[in-house]
Write an enzyme that holds these catalytic residues in place. Structure first.
Site, PDB file in Angstrom:
ATOM      1  N   ARG A  95      27.684 -73.764 -67.259  1.00 56.58           N
ATOM      2  CA  ARG A  95      26.409 -73.297 -66.694  1.00 56.58           C
ATOM      3  C   ARG A  95      25.667 -72.416 -67.686  1.00 56.58           C
ATOM      4  NH1 ARG A  95      26.449 -70.007 -61.101  1.00 56.58           N
ATOM      5  NH2 ARG A  95      27.280 -68.399 -62.463  1.00 56.58           N
ATOM      6  N   LYS A 112      20.353 -68.769 -65.070  1.00 62.48           N
ATOM      7  CA  LYS A 112      20.917 -67.436 -64.851  1.00 62.48           C
ATOM      8  C   LYS A 112      20.490 -66.563 -66.025  1.00 62.48           C
ATOM      9  CE  LYS A 112      25.160 -65.357 -63.114  1.00 62.48           C
ATOM     10  NZ  LYS A 112      24.632 -64.686 -61.929  1.00 62.48           N
ATOM     11  N   GLU A 120      18.109 -68.198 -51.353  1.00 61.93           N
ATOM     12  CA  GLU A 120      19.431 -67.590 -51.550  1.00 61.93           C
ATOM     13  C   GLU A 120      19.297 -66.106 -51.294  1.00 61.93           C
ATOM     14  OE1 GLU A 120      20.738 -68.008 -55.631  1.00 61.93           O
ATOM     15  OE2 GLU A 120      18.784 -67.469 -56.445  1.00 61.93           O
TER      16      GLU A 120
HETATM   17  N1  PXG Z   1      22.572 -66.388 -56.690  1.00 68.59           N
HETATM   18  C1  PXG Z   1      22.278 -65.443 -57.582  1.00 68.59           C
HETATM   19  C2  PXG Z   1      20.859 -65.038 -57.780  1.00 68.59           C
HETATM   20  C3  PXG Z   1      23.293 -64.846 -58.334  1.00 68.59           C
HETATM   21  O1  PXG Z   1      22.999 -63.906 -59.241  1.00 68.59           O
HETATM   22  C4  PXG Z   1      24.896 -66.212 -57.142  1.00 68.59           C
HETATM   23  C5  PXG Z   1      23.834 -66.773 -56.455  1.00 68.59           C
HETATM   24  C6  PXG Z   1      26.283 -66.719 -56.878  1.00 68.59           C
HETATM   25  O2  PXG Z   1      26.734 -67.518 -57.951  1.00 68.59           O
HETATM   26  P1  PXG Z   1      28.257 -67.598 -58.393  1.00 68.59           P
HETATM   27  O3  PXG Z   1      28.258 -68.550 -59.536  1.00 68.59           O
HETATM   28  O4  PXG Z   1      28.675 -66.204 -58.801  1.00 68.59           O
HETATM   29  O5  PXG Z   1      29.034 -68.077 -57.251  1.00 68.59           O
HETATM   30  C7  PXG Z   1      24.631 -65.234 -58.104  1.00 68.59           C
HETATM   31  C8  PXG Z   1      25.749 -64.613 -58.862  1.00 68.59           C
HETATM   32  C9  PXG Z   1      26.389 -58.893 -60.890  1.00 68.59           C
HETATM   33  C10 PXG Z   1      26.855 -60.243 -60.537  1.00 68.59           C
HETATM   34  O6  PXG Z   1      27.078 -58.204 -61.632  1.00 68.59           O
HETATM   35  C11 PXG Z   1      25.967 -61.161 -60.051  1.00 68.59           C
HETATM   36  C12 PXG Z   1      26.406 -62.436 -59.723  1.00 68.59           C
HETATM   37  C13 PXG Z   1      27.724 -62.763 -59.897  1.00 68.59           C
HETATM   38  C14 PXG Z   1      28.612 -61.842 -60.386  1.00 68.59           C
HETATM   39  C15 PXG Z   1      28.176 -60.554 -60.712  1.00 68.59           C
HETATM   40  O7  PXG Z   1      25.312 -58.494 -60.455  1.00 68.59           O
HETATM   41  N2  PXG Z   1      25.488 -63.297 -59.248  1.00 68.59           N
END
Ligand code: PXG
Length: 290
Positions: free
Chosen positions: A50, A149, A182
Site C-alpha cells: 500500500r 495514505k 470512514e
Molecule cells: N482510515 C484512515 C483515514 C486511516 O488513517 C484507517 C482508515 C485504517 O486502516 P488500517 O490499514 O490501519 O486498517 C486508517 C489507519 C496513527 C495511526 O498513528 C493511524 C492509522 C493507523 C495506525 C496509526 O494515527 N490509520
C-alpha cells in the site's frame, strides 16, 4: 530508542529531518502505521504494498526495493528489542527549496520509528464507543484521494477536532454526496441481518489493512459481505457497528448521533469476528527475532 533514517540507526535525540523537507513544508509524503504482535509484524507485505501504491499516486519514487524496506522494518524492531508494538514508516519527498515543486527535492527520505502503542481504553472494547457524524466532509476522491495514505492529514484532524468538541473518541466522515466514507483513523463496518457491510473505496475510504483482514475473516466464516454506498440511515438502523484500524483493531460502536445502535451493546457478529481477527494476529506476519 533507535530510529531508522535513510539506512542509518540514530538515537532519538539525533533523529531529525531538515526544516526544508517537503514532508514538513507541504505534507508531501506517504506513511504507514503497522502493528507487531507476538514477535511478528502483522501484514507487513500488505502495508509495504500500500505504501508503494500511495507513493506511485503522488509520483514519489521510494529509493529502495520493497524487500529491502521490509527488512529495514524488521531490523528497526530488532534494534529496539521490540516484539509487540507499532511501526510508523514514513517516506517524505525530502529536502527541497521553498517552493512546492517536488522536482526540487532530489532525494526522498525513508524514516522508520518502532515504538509501543497507545490503545483505546479497555472499556470501549467491552462497552462500545459513542461517536458522532461531523460537518467536515472527507476529501474528494478527485482532490486528495483518501486512498492515498499521505502525510496530509488535516482533513482528518479537522474532523477529529469536531469529535473532541463533541466529547467523543471518533467521528464518522461523510463524502460530498452524503455517503459514509470512514472515520478519522478507522474504517466503518455495519452488521444488518447477519450480513457485513463496509463503504466502497470509491466513497472515500482507505483501503484499510484491518478492513481487508476482517472482510477475509467474514468470508472464511461464511458471513456474507458487501460494499455498497451507506447513508446515516443505514448506520442508525444497523444491528451492530464497529470500526477497524491498525491502532484500534476492531472497536464496537453502540451510539451514533444520539441513536442507539442495535441492542446498545457490542453484538455477537462483532465478537465472533474479533476472535477470528485475534487468532490471525497470533500466527501471521513477518518474524522479528528467530
Ligand atoms: N482510515 C484512515 C483515514 C486511516 O488513517 C484507517 C482508515 C485504517 O486502516 P488500517 O490499514 O490501519 O486498517 C486508517 C489507519 C496513527 C495511526 O498513528 C493511524 C492509522 C493507523 C495506525 C496509526 O494515527 N490509520
Amino acid at each position: 530508542m533507535k530510529v531508522y533514517i535513510d539506512g542509518e540507526f540514530l538515537e532519538e535525540a539525533h533523529a531529525k529531518v531538515s526544516v526544508f523537507d517537503h514532508g514538513l513544508l507541504y505534507g508531501d509524503g506517504v506513511f504507514e502505521g503497522i502493528r507487531m504482535y507476538h514477535n511478528r509484524i502483522f501484514k507487513l507485505r500488505e502495508h509495504i504494498e500500500r505504501l508503494y501504491w500511495s507513493a506511485k499516486a503522488i509520483l514519489l519514487e521510494i529509493p529502495m526495493t520493497p524487500a529491502d524496506l521490509m527488512k529495514a522494518c524488521v531490523d528497526t524492531c530488532r534494534a529496539n528489542g521490540l516484539r509487540e508494538g507499532y511501526i510508523r514508516l514514513i517516506v517524505t519527498r525530502g529536502k527541497g527549496t521553498l517552493g512546492l515543486d517536488p522536482r526540487r527535492c532530489p532525494k526522498p527520505s525513508v524514516i522508520i520509528i518502532a515504538s509501543t502503542i497507545q490503545l483505546y481504553p479497555e472499556k470501549y472494547y467491552r462497552e462500545g464507543l459513542t461517536i458522532v457524524t461531523v460537518p467536515t466532509t472527507r476529501n474528494l476522491v478527485n482532490s486528495v484521494n483518501p486512498a492515498i495514505k499521505s502525510l496530509n492529514y488535516l482533513n482528518n484532524i479537522l474532523a477529529r477536532i469536531e469529535a473532541n468538541n463533541a466529547g467523543v473518541e471518533e467521528a464518522i466522515m461523510l463524502n460530498s454526496e452524503g455517503f459514509v466514507a470512514e472515520c478519522t483513523g478507522d474504517n466503518v463496518f455495519l452488521v444488518q441481518k447477519g450480513r457485513l457491510f463496509t463503504p466502497p473505496l470509491s466513497a472515500g475510504a482507505l483501503y484499510g489493512i484491518t478492513r481487508n483482514t476482517v472482510l477475509d475473516c467474514a468470508q472464511s466464516m461464511g458471513i456474507p459481505t458487501a460494499e455498497p454506498n451507506l447513508t446515516r440511515y443505514d448506520v442508525y438502523n444497523a444491528d451492530e457497528m464497529f470500526l477497524t484500524g491498525t491502532a484500534a483493531e476492531m472497536v464496537p460502536v453502540v451510539k451514533v448521533d444520539g441513536r442507539v445502535i442495535g441492542s446498545g451493546a457490542p453484538g455477537p457478529v462483532t465478537a465472533r469476528l474479533l476472535e477470528a481477527f485475534h487468532e490471525r494476529t497470533k500466527v501471521e506476519g513477518e518474524l522479528i527475532f528467530d
